[in-house]
Design an enzyme around this catalytic site. Structure first.
Site, PDB file in Angstrom:
ATOM      1  N   GLU A 190     -43.964  11.643 -46.713  1.00 31.24           N
ATOM      2  CA  GLU A 190     -44.229  11.827 -48.138  1.00 31.24           C
ATOM      3  C   GLU A 190     -45.115  10.723 -48.687  1.00 31.24           C
ATOM      4  O   GLU A 190     -46.021  10.947 -49.485  1.00 31.24           O
ATOM      5  CB  GLU A 190     -42.907  11.888 -48.928  1.00 31.24           C
ATOM      6  CG  GLU A 190     -42.211  13.225 -48.892  1.00 31.24           C
ATOM      7  CD  GLU A 190     -41.477  13.499 -47.590  1.00 31.24           C
ATOM      8  OE1 GLU A 190     -41.414  12.589 -46.726  1.00 31.24           O
ATOM      9  OE2 GLU A 190     -40.984  14.613 -47.413  1.00 31.24           O
ATOM     10  N   HIS A 217     -30.550  18.082 -50.391  1.00 35.24           N
ATOM     11  CA  HIS A 217     -31.587  18.977 -50.876  1.00 35.24           C
ATOM     12  C   HIS A 217     -31.297  19.500 -52.275  1.00 35.24           C
ATOM     13  O   HIS A 217     -32.008  20.351 -52.765  1.00 35.24           O
ATOM     14  CB  HIS A 217     -31.706  20.198 -49.951  1.00 35.24           C
ATOM     15  CG  HIS A 217     -32.030  19.881 -48.541  1.00 35.24           C
ATOM     16  ND1 HIS A 217     -31.106  19.384 -47.661  1.00 35.24           N
ATOM     17  CD2 HIS A 217     -33.202  19.977 -47.851  1.00 35.24           C
ATOM     18  CE1 HIS A 217     -31.672  19.210 -46.487  1.00 35.24           C
ATOM     19  NE2 HIS A 217     -32.946  19.543 -46.565  1.00 35.24           N
TER      20      HIS A 217
END
Lengths: 87, 396, 326
Positions: free
Chosen positions: C59, C128
């Site tokens: 990321e 998540h």
């Protein structure tokens, strides 16, 4: 005095005792106390008012006959002299 | 220095007659104390002072009738810092010691009795200020019993000095009803909070009384006929002669039993709510006298013409919900009274009479009494005496 | 037109890619796989590997690359699979994207658009499922938006790309499959102003993104019980549209904030404080909020359900605020 006049007078007396009654909504066939908050004191006042208006005595045993507006009109018509024949 | 004004105690209140001062000049008062009684068309009502301080001058004397907003007295600011004035007794106050005029302002800031600040929403507080009403006196309906905007609006009513509340008759009636609701709420909340009730109930054969009544009424012209409630009232008053500790008040931590029987009669109003006017000296009056008074009271209660004094002094209350069709009433004592008697509806029941089953007309009588003043045993005797008296109606 | 939130976002991406050559999309699995939530399915076939770029699982690297591309004049759309993974690129976003305009004295702007899914409700487990948009809403230099309606899902991307500064779009993952009627009028989307989604007079329900529909359902249920609730959809989490929020609260005098973030340090806490600061004297009841339970969002369906704001819990809280004890 015909029945319509009797009815008008009886209704007037009823409204004096219980001003919250809406004459348009009142079911004349059903006992008044089943339709409105109309307790024994109101009923006595109504009976006294009728007795005074029609100048007659309504014995307690006849109370059952005047529980509804129609009943009261019928009862009064039969007990007022001369009015029964008109109908 | 502040002015103690006649507050609006209901939307339709325009004026009131001052009846009594509980304080005199020099007395110390604490915010929330009742310091005067005024008579309005709803009865005699104690009014509270909204500020702590010392009574400086009394400007309106008893029996004077004045409009809402009139200055009744002036209060010198500066509260006591300790203790709580008891102005009801302070009418003969020993506490004449006025605090010095130059007492620091900070001492005025006192925590309200009980420690917790009354819950008033910020918006309600602001609106109350705009309407010049005291939110401390309003019963809250919001979360946690908080006073909300709506509570302020309904308490201020159309008479409030504002153009924003519509002054329709409907709104006025609503506001009057809600003011009665609040009065009822205050009484029953106090009752449930303060009075340890006990309850007893018994069913009474009313056949002899009703038979007697029917015979009586058969001989009487219409306006002189009796309703059965009169016999119940007479029986209650009679039973109190034998068990007097149900009659009177609980005040100052003690029962004050009264000799005279003044019966508060609960009368429901068509528009909702109820009034409890007083039939005085029920024990001394015969059924005819009582009937005339009772009928007059009911009619005037329902047409809104009761005198304030007629709502006072009851030593016991009788409530009859029988005509609404309930069997048994579990009533709440009207403080500071000692007891309340409830009657249900008259029903036909098969009962043994002389060892044979008979259909009898039966009514349930129930008693709620203050356990601080009496015990269940005496309560049972009281109900039994009512029963006994109703078996001999001619003697009532 | 009947469509899903997923298709609405895909068509927004398609339109942006067609209209501006500087626009490209990158992220993990956005190309060949079509996106973890299948939002970009088919776009690589249409626009090629240059403009729909699959990135390594880093990321920090690909968000940093997006920031660099934006500085270089491109209009990158960077998809970070979920806000939970964005913590790996927090440094790029907070220390670089958000600060460069300020630190360069206005010489550089970073017109990057970051898309992240957020929220729970699909049994994806704690790593998540969290709603961390509040953390980004804390940072000056970022614009943070969250679509709650189909029209906003369709229209916000275009407006985000027009913004010269970094914009983060939070897409609640529970919305993608939701179907509805998409109004054709693109002018109804706004990323600066909150929207009143339901007019009411008794209480303001302030929510955004994935909780908008729960809140609207709660309002309907409350209406049956005689409570007329107003629903305010924030749309922009930073900056907050105080004007719309306060106008609603001044009208209803009560507010309940619905926020899928955890209660402590939540966006609901910030909004509540602003109301207290600016509309205290208009309040007729204590402020209240419905947030997620302060636990890592559970995997088990019943526990996950219990941990999140639901229609029932919203209704219950509103009744409490209205003084109706339930």
């Amino acid at each position: 005095m015909n029945r319509e006049e009797i009815r008008a007078l009886a209704l007037k007396k009823l409204l004096q005792v219980a001003p919250d009654i809406n004459p348009g909504e009142l079911d004349p066939k059903t006992p008044i106390r089943d339709q409105y908050d109309f307790d024994s004191m109101d009923f006595l006042n109504f009976t006294i008012a009728l007795g005074r208006e029609f100048q007659m005595d309504i014995p307690e045993k006849d109370y059952v006959a005047i529980q509804s507006l129609d009943g009261a009109v019928e009862y009064l018509a039969q007990h007022i002299e001369g009015s029964a024949e008109e109908n | 220095m502040s002015e103690f004004r006649l507050p609006s105690l209901g939307a339709d209140m325009k004026d009131a007659t001052l009846r009594e001062w509980f304080v005199e000049p020099g007395d110390t008062v604490t915010k929330g104390d009742s310091i005067a009684a005024v008579e309005t068309d709803k009865g005699i009502i104690d009014i509270e002072v909204f500020e702590s301080g010392t009574v400086k001058e009394i400007l309106v004397q008893p029996d004077e009738k004045v409009p809402v907003g009139t200055v009744l007295a002036t209060i010198r600011s500066g509260g006591k810092t300790q203790g709580h004035a008891e102005p009801r007794k302070a009418g003969v106050s020993e506490d004449k010691q006025a605090p010095p005029e130059d007492m620091p302002r900070a001492l005025n800031i006192q925590p309200p009795p009980g420690g917790e600040r009354k819950r008033i929403s910020p918006a309600a507080r602001k609106r109350a200020r705009e309407l010049s009403v005291d939110p401390e006196n309003i019963v809250g309906t919001g979360p946690g019993g908080a006073v909300t905007l709506e509570d302020v609006a309904s308490s201020a009513g159309p008479a409030a000095p504002t153009g924003t509340v519509a002054g329709t008759a409907e709104k006025q009636a609503e506001a009057a009803a809600s003011s009665m609701r609040r009065a009822i709420a205050a009484a029953v909340v106090r009752s449930n909070r303060e009075i340890p009730h006990y309850y007893l109930s018994t069913s009474i054969d009313l056949t002899p009384a009703l038979t007697w009544l029917e015979q009586q009424n058969a001989e009487r012209p219409l306006p002189l006929r009796l309703v059965y409630a009169i016999l119940l009232l007479k029986a209650v008053a009679g039973a109190l002669q034998k068990v007097p500790e149900m009659n009177g008040f609980f005040m100052d931590d003690a029962a004050q039993v009264k000799d005279d029987v003044h019966v508060g009669v609960a009368i429901s109003l068509r528009s909702g709510g109820l009034l409890v006017p007083t039939l005085r000296d029920v024990h001394r009056k015969n059924p005819d006298e009582l009937m005339a008074e009772f009928s007059d009271l009911v009619n005037r209660a329902r047409s809104g013409h009761l005198r304030g004094s007629e709502l006072q002094d009851a030593t016991i209350t009788v409530t009859s919900l029988g005509e609404q069709g309930v069997d048994t009433v579990f009533p709440i004592i009207y403080p500071p009274q000692l007891a309340i008697v409830g009657f249900g509806s008259i029903v036909e029941r098969v009962r043994p009479v002389n060892r044979a089953p008979q259909v009898r007309r039966v009514i349930n009588a129930s008693l709620a009494a203050d356990h601080r003043a009496s015990d269940g045993h005496r309560g049972a005797l009281f109900l039994a005496e009512i029963d006994r008296l109703l078996q001999e109606p001619e003697r009532l | 037109m009947k469509t899903t939130y997923r298709e609405a976002m895909r068509s927004a991406l398609q339109e942006a890619l067609q209209q501006d050559e500087r626009v490209f999309l990158m992220g993990e699995d956005v190309g060949r796989y079509g996106g973890c939530y299948a939002v970009s399915k088919g776009l690589q076939e249409e626009f090629g590997e240059e403009r729909i770029r699959d990135t390594p699982l880093s990321e920090s690297a690909f968000v940093g690359a997006g920031i660099g591309a934006a500085l270089g004049g491109m209009r990158p759309i960077v998809e970070v699979m979920t806000v939970n993974f964005s913590l790996l690129c927090l440094d790029q976003i907070v220390n670089n994207a958000a600060t460069l305009r300020h630190m360069s004295g206005g010489q550089f702007s970073v017109p990057v658009v970051l898309r992240m899914t957020t929220g729970a409700g699909r049994q994806l487990a704690a790593q998540h499922s969290h709603s961390l948009e509040c953390w980004y809403a804390h940072v000056p230099g970022l614009r943070v938006i969250a679509p709650g309606t189909l029209e906003d899902m369709r229209g916000m991307l275009r407006l985000a790309l027009e913004d010269p500064d970094p914009v983060i779009i939070f897409e609640h993952n529970a919305l993608y499959n939701r179907e509805g009627e998409l109004a054709e009028d693109s002018s109804i989307t706004d990323i600066r102003r909150a929207a009143v989604r339901r007019n009411g007079s008794d209480v303001s329900l302030i929510c955004y993104g994935g909780n908008l529909h729960k809140t609207l359902d709660a309002a309907e249920q409350l209406a049956e019980g005689g409570i007329d609730a107003e629903v305010v959809d924030l749309r922009s989490l930073r900056p907050l549209d105080d004007e719309t929020i306060l106008a609603s609260v001044r009208k209803t005098h009560r507010a309940v904030l619905i926020d899928e973030g955890w209660r402590s340090g939540s966006l609901a806490g910030e909004i509540g404080m602003r109301i207290a600061e600016q509309a205290f004297y208009d309040l007729d009841a204590p402020l209240a909020r419905v947030c997620s339970a302060e636990v890592p969002i559970p995997y088990a369906a019943h526990l996950e359900h219990a941990a999140l704001p639901q229609v029932d819990t919203i209704v219950e809280k509103v009744r409490e605020v209205m003084g109706q004890n339930v």
